[in-house]
Design a protein around this motif. Structure first.
Motif, PDB file in Angstrom:
ATOM      1  N   ASP A 194       0.848  -1.190   0.000  1.00  0.00           N
ATOM      2  CA  ASP A 194       0.000   0.000   0.000  1.00  0.00           C
ATOM      3  C   ASP A 194       0.886   1.243   0.000  1.00  0.00           C
ATOM      4  O   ASP A 194       1.557   1.550   0.988  1.00  0.00           O
ATOM      5  N   ARG A 195       0.874   1.962  -1.123  1.00  0.00           N
ATOM      6  CA  ARG A 195       1.667   3.190  -1.261  1.00  0.00           C
ATOM      7  C   ARG A 195       0.797   4.429  -1.267  1.00  0.00           C
ATOM      8  O   ARG A 195       1.248   5.505  -1.655  1.00  0.00           O
ATOM      9  N   SER A 196      -0.443   4.315  -0.856  1.00  0.00           N
ATOM     10  CA  SER A 196      -1.389   5.422  -1.030  1.00  0.00           C
ATOM     11  C   SER A 196      -0.915   6.705  -0.342  1.00  0.00           C
ATOM     12  O   SER A 196      -1.048   7.803  -0.901  1.00  0.00           O
ATOM     13  N   ALA A 197      -0.351   6.594   0.846  1.00  0.00           N
ATOM     14  CA  ALA A 197       0.123   7.794   1.547  1.00  0.00           C
ATOM     15  C   ALA A 197       1.316   8.409   0.816  1.00  0.00           C
ATOM     16  O   ALA A 197       1.385   9.634   0.640  1.00  0.00           O
ATOM     17  N   GLU A 198       2.242   7.558   0.372  1.00  0.00           N
ATOM     18  CA  GLU A 198       3.406   8.066  -0.361  1.00  0.00           C
ATOM     19  C   GLU A 198       2.987   8.687  -1.689  1.00  0.00           C
ATOM     20  O   GLU A 198       3.515   9.717  -2.105  1.00  0.00           O
ATOM     21  N   ASP A 199       2.017   8.043  -2.350  1.00  0.00           N
ATOM     22  CA  ASP A 199       1.553   8.560  -3.637  1.00  0.00           C
ATOM     23  C   ASP A 199       0.870   9.913  -3.475  1.00  0.00           C
ATOM     24  O   ASP A 199       1.060  10.815  -4.301  1.00  0.00           O
ATOM     25  N   GLN A 200       0.090  10.066  -2.421  1.00  0.00           N
ATOM     26  CA  GLN A 200      -0.577  11.344  -2.188  1.00  0.00           C
ATOM     27  C   GLN A 200       0.440  12.437  -1.892  1.00  0.00           C
ATOM     28  O   GLN A 200       0.324  13.569  -2.376  1.00  0.00           O
ATOM     29  N   ALA A 201       1.461  12.091  -1.106  1.00  0.00           N
ATOM     30  CA  ALA A 201       2.508  13.071  -0.795  1.00  0.00           C
ATOM     31  C   ALA A 201       3.251  13.488  -2.061  1.00  0.00           C
ATOM     32  O   ALA A 201       3.583  14.671  -2.245  1.00  0.00           O
ATOM     33  N   LEU A 202       3.497  12.531  -2.948  1.00  0.00           N
ATOM     34  CA  LEU A 202       4.184  12.841  -4.204  1.00  0.00           C
ATOM     35  C   LEU A 202       3.311  13.709  -5.094  1.00  0.00           C
ATOM     36  O   LEU A 202       3.798  14.668  -5.711  1.00  0.00           O
ATOM     37  N   ALA A 203       2.018  13.409  -5.150  1.00  0.00           N
ATOM     38  CA  ALA A 203       1.089  14.236  -5.939  1.00  0.00           C
ATOM     39  C   ALA A 203       1.058  15.661  -5.414  1.00  0.00           C
ATOM     40  O   ALA A 203       1.091  16.630  -6.195  1.00  0.00           O
ATOM     41  N   ASP A 204       0.993  15.814  -4.106  1.00  0.00           N
ATOM     42  CA  ASP A 204       0.962  17.154  -3.503  1.00  0.00           C
ATOM     43  C   ASP A 204       2.251  17.916  -3.808  1.00  0.00           C
ATOM     44  O   ASP A 204       2.225  19.110  -4.135  1.00  0.00           O
ATOM     45  N   LYS A 205       3.374  17.226  -3.704  1.00  0.00           N
ATOM     46  CA  LYS A 205       4.671  17.862  -3.943  1.00  0.00           C
ATOM     47  C   LYS A 205       4.799  18.359  -5.375  1.00  0.00           C
ATOM     48  O   LYS A 205       5.348  19.451  -5.622  1.00  0.00           O
ATOM     49  N   LEU A 206       4.268  17.592  -6.336  1.00  0.00           N
ATOM     50  CA  LEU A 206       4.433  17.922  -7.751  1.00  0.00           C
ATOM     51  C   LEU A 206       3.240  18.681  -8.331  1.00  0.00           C
ATOM     52  O   LEU A 206       3.238  19.017  -9.511  1.00  0.00           O
ATOM     53  N   GLY A 207       2.221  18.913  -7.521  1.00  0.00           N
ATOM     54  CA  GLY A 207       1.055  19.645  -8.008  1.00  0.00           C
ATOM     55  C   GLY A 207       0.181  18.853  -8.950  1.00  0.00           C
ATOM     56  O   GLY A 207      -0.459  19.413  -9.848  1.00  0.00           O
ATOM     57  N   LEU A 208       0.109  17.534  -8.754  1.00  0.00           N
ATOM     58  CA  LEU A 208      -0.711  16.667  -9.591  1.00  0.00           C
ATOM     59  C   LEU A 208      -2.034  16.356  -8.907  1.00  0.00           C
ATOM     60  O   LEU A 208      -2.133  16.361  -7.680  1.00  0.00           O
ATOM     61  N   LYS A 209      -3.052  16.076  -9.711  1.00  0.00           N
ATOM     62  CA  LYS A 209      -4.345  15.725  -9.136  1.00  0.00           C
ATOM     63  C   LYS A 209      -4.277  14.387  -8.407  1.00  0.00           C
ATOM     64  O   LYS A 209      -4.939  14.199  -7.384  1.00  0.00           O
ATOM     65  N   GLU A 210      -3.508  13.456  -8.956  1.00  0.00           N
ATOM     66  CA  GLU A 210      -3.343  12.177  -8.272  1.00  0.00           C
ATOM     67  C   GLU A 210      -2.148  11.421  -8.824  1.00  0.00           C
ATOM     68  O   GLU A 210      -1.709  11.624  -9.955  1.00  0.00           O
ATOM     69  N   VAL A 211      -1.625  10.557  -7.977  1.00  0.00           N
ATOM     70  CA  VAL A 211      -0.642   9.543  -8.354  1.00  0.00           C
ATOM     71  C   VAL A 211      -1.195   8.244  -7.802  1.00  0.00           C
ATOM     72  O   VAL A 211      -1.428   8.131  -6.598  1.00  0.00           O
ATOM     73  N   LYS A 212      -1.442   7.274  -8.677  1.00  0.00           N
ATOM     74  CA  LYS A 212      -2.022   6.041  -8.138  1.00  0.00           C
ATOM     75  C   LYS A 212      -1.630   4.823  -8.953  1.00  0.00           C
ATOM     76  O   LYS A 212      -1.353   4.904 -10.158  1.00  0.00           O
ATOM     77  N   ARG A 213      -1.638   3.683  -8.274  1.00  0.00           N
ATOM     78  CA  ARG A 213      -1.381   2.408  -8.916  1.00  0.00           C
ATOM     79  C   ARG A 213      -2.651   1.913  -9.597  1.00  0.00           C
ATOM     80  O   ARG A 213      -3.746   2.006  -9.022  1.00  0.00           O
ATOM     81  N   VAL A 214      -2.499   1.409 -10.817  1.00  0.00           N
ATOM     82  CA  VAL A 214      -3.633   0.862 -11.562  1.00  0.00           C
ATOM     83  C   VAL A 214      -3.207  -0.482 -12.150  1.00  0.00           C
ATOM     84  O   VAL A 214      -2.039  -0.846 -12.136  1.00  0.00           O
ATOM     85  N   GLU A 215      -4.161  -1.200 -12.675  1.00  0.00           N
ATOM     86  CA  GLU A 215      -3.849  -2.447 -13.366  1.00  0.00           C
ATOM     87  C   GLU A 215      -3.433  -2.136 -14.811  1.00  0.00           C
ATOM     88  O   GLU A 215      -3.607  -1.020 -15.302  1.00  0.00           O
ATOM     89  N   LEU A 216      -2.889  -3.130 -15.485  1.00  0.00           N
ATOM     90  CA  LEU A 216      -2.330  -2.914 -16.814  1.00  0.00           C
ATOM     91  C   LEU A 216      -3.353  -2.380 -17.808  1.00  0.00           C
ATOM     92  O   LEU A 216      -3.030  -1.534 -18.654  1.00  0.00           O
ATOM     93  N   ASP A 217      -4.588  -2.845 -17.715  1.00  0.00           N
ATOM     94  CA  ASP A 217      -5.613  -2.411 -18.652  1.00  0.00           C
ATOM     95  C   ASP A 217      -5.834  -0.904 -18.570  1.00  0.00           C
ATOM     96  O   ASP A 217      -5.855  -0.207 -19.590  1.00  0.00           O
TER      97      ASP A 217
END
Length: 344
Positions: A194-217
């Motif tokens: 589970d990287r959700s907290a790290e991903d949110q912190a990275l999104a906030d740092k870079l000014g992105l709406k979201e950073v998230k893990r998805v499946e290949l499709d």
């Protein structure tokens, strides 16, 4: 007292070779040419070696390891990839492996962005016209040489960057492409942590709406530019295949700075010819370096190819070479390899 035999399959530069030569109790057996060592030379000189320096050009196989003998303790490769090393052959004999990640992160990330721009902006086809002397025959056109813009563009469009693999190089590439105005990042990796907290912190740092893990499709369907940065091997062989490419946007760009076999070559050729994607930027290709002049990707106008040079800055290669040398010295003299590949 006999000296410790060290097989050096490539001269890795004056500074790094000086580190090896400074070991007075070592007998360095060095390949004398500026090209990958011949298999015959390696096999003839390997027996009795306690340490070995290799590059991507030399294959460390079960046969070679067995031939070298039970005294072999450390193999040090000047590379981040270890596809050229048969890992079970080392692990089963408790031979340690040093490698050189991290120091090439920035160079590969820079090159990944370059290839994305080259592919999206039709550099291959436009340079072909320029170099052939036929540019002047075209006249000016309002959309001549145009391609999709990476990032938000003047219309402040929504833009998604995707990553197949989300390690050090992917995250360094994300930092760079965020400056182009991308609004969202999606990635796929094989881990389930589970990287959700790290991903949110990275999104906030870079000014992105979201950073998230998805499946290949979803990765295929949503990415405007997709970077493939996973290791090679059976788990990732042709992970980007025809089915994957068919799901991508017709305006999307695929960039491979990971390993050639990640992408199915024939499927990519078909995707480019039939317009399933806009273009491709490749630092690595299946079968490299044996790429003939009639290779189909070399003749695709929307494919930008460079010969596996993503880490090829002087500073980066010197850092890789020095780490390769100090990994070997540390492993044999101090029992501690600076950067060791986990063979467990």
């Amino acid at each position: 007292m006999s000296k410790t035999k060290i097989l050096v399959c490539r001269d890795i530069g004056d500074k790094s070779m000086a580190v090896l030569r400074a070991q007075e109790d070592w007998n360095l057996v060095i390949w004398p040419h500026d090209r990958p060592a011949d298999k015959e030379w390696v096999y003839a000189n390997a027996p009795g070696s306690v340490g070995m320096v290799v590059t991507l050009g030399e294959k460390v196989t079960e046969e070679l390891v067995a031939l070298t003998g039970p005294q072999l303790k450390v193999v040090s490769t000047m590379s981040v990839g270890v596809d050229h090393v048969e890992l079970p052959a080392l692990a089963s004999r408790h031979i340690r492996l040093g490698y050189t990640p991290d120091v090439l992160t920035d160079a590969v990330a820079d090159c990944s962005i370059m290839l994305a721009l080259m592919a999206s902006r039709n550099v291959t086809s436009s340079q072909t016209l320029l170099r052939s002397g036929t540019w002047g025959n075209l006249g000016w056109g309002p959309y001549l040489f145009c391609g999709p813009q990476i990032g938000a563009g003047p219309g402040k469009k929504e833009s998604t960057v995707g990553f197949l693999g989300f390690g050090r190089i992917s995250q360094a590439t994300l930092v760079r492409i965020a400056a182009f105005g991308v609004t969202r990042c999606v990635y796929y990796n094989s881990g389930r942590k589970d990287r959700s907290a790290e991903d949110q912190a990275l999104a906030d740092k870079l000014g992105l709406k979201e950073v998230k893990r998805v499946e290949l499709d979803e990765l295929a369907r949503s990415s405007d530019v997709l970077f493939t940065l996973v290791p090679g091997g059976k788990d990732t062989f042709h992970i980007v295949d025809e089915a994957f490419l068919r799901k991508m946007k017709p305006t999307s760009v695929l960039v491979n700075t990971g390993r050639g076999p990640i992408v199915d070559t024939q499927a990519l050729v078909k995707a480019l010819k039939e317009g399933w994607i806009w273009g491709a930027g490749l630092d690595v290709v299946e079968g490299e370096p044996n790429i003939p002049a009639d290779h189909p990707l070399l003749h695709e106008p929307r494919c930008a190819i460079i010969p596996h040079i993503a880490s090829a800055t002087i500073e980066t290669r010197e850092a890789m070479a020095m780490l390769c040398a100090t990994n070997l010295v540390g492993g044999l003299k101090e029992g501690k390899i600076g950067v060791e590949y986990d063979l467990s």
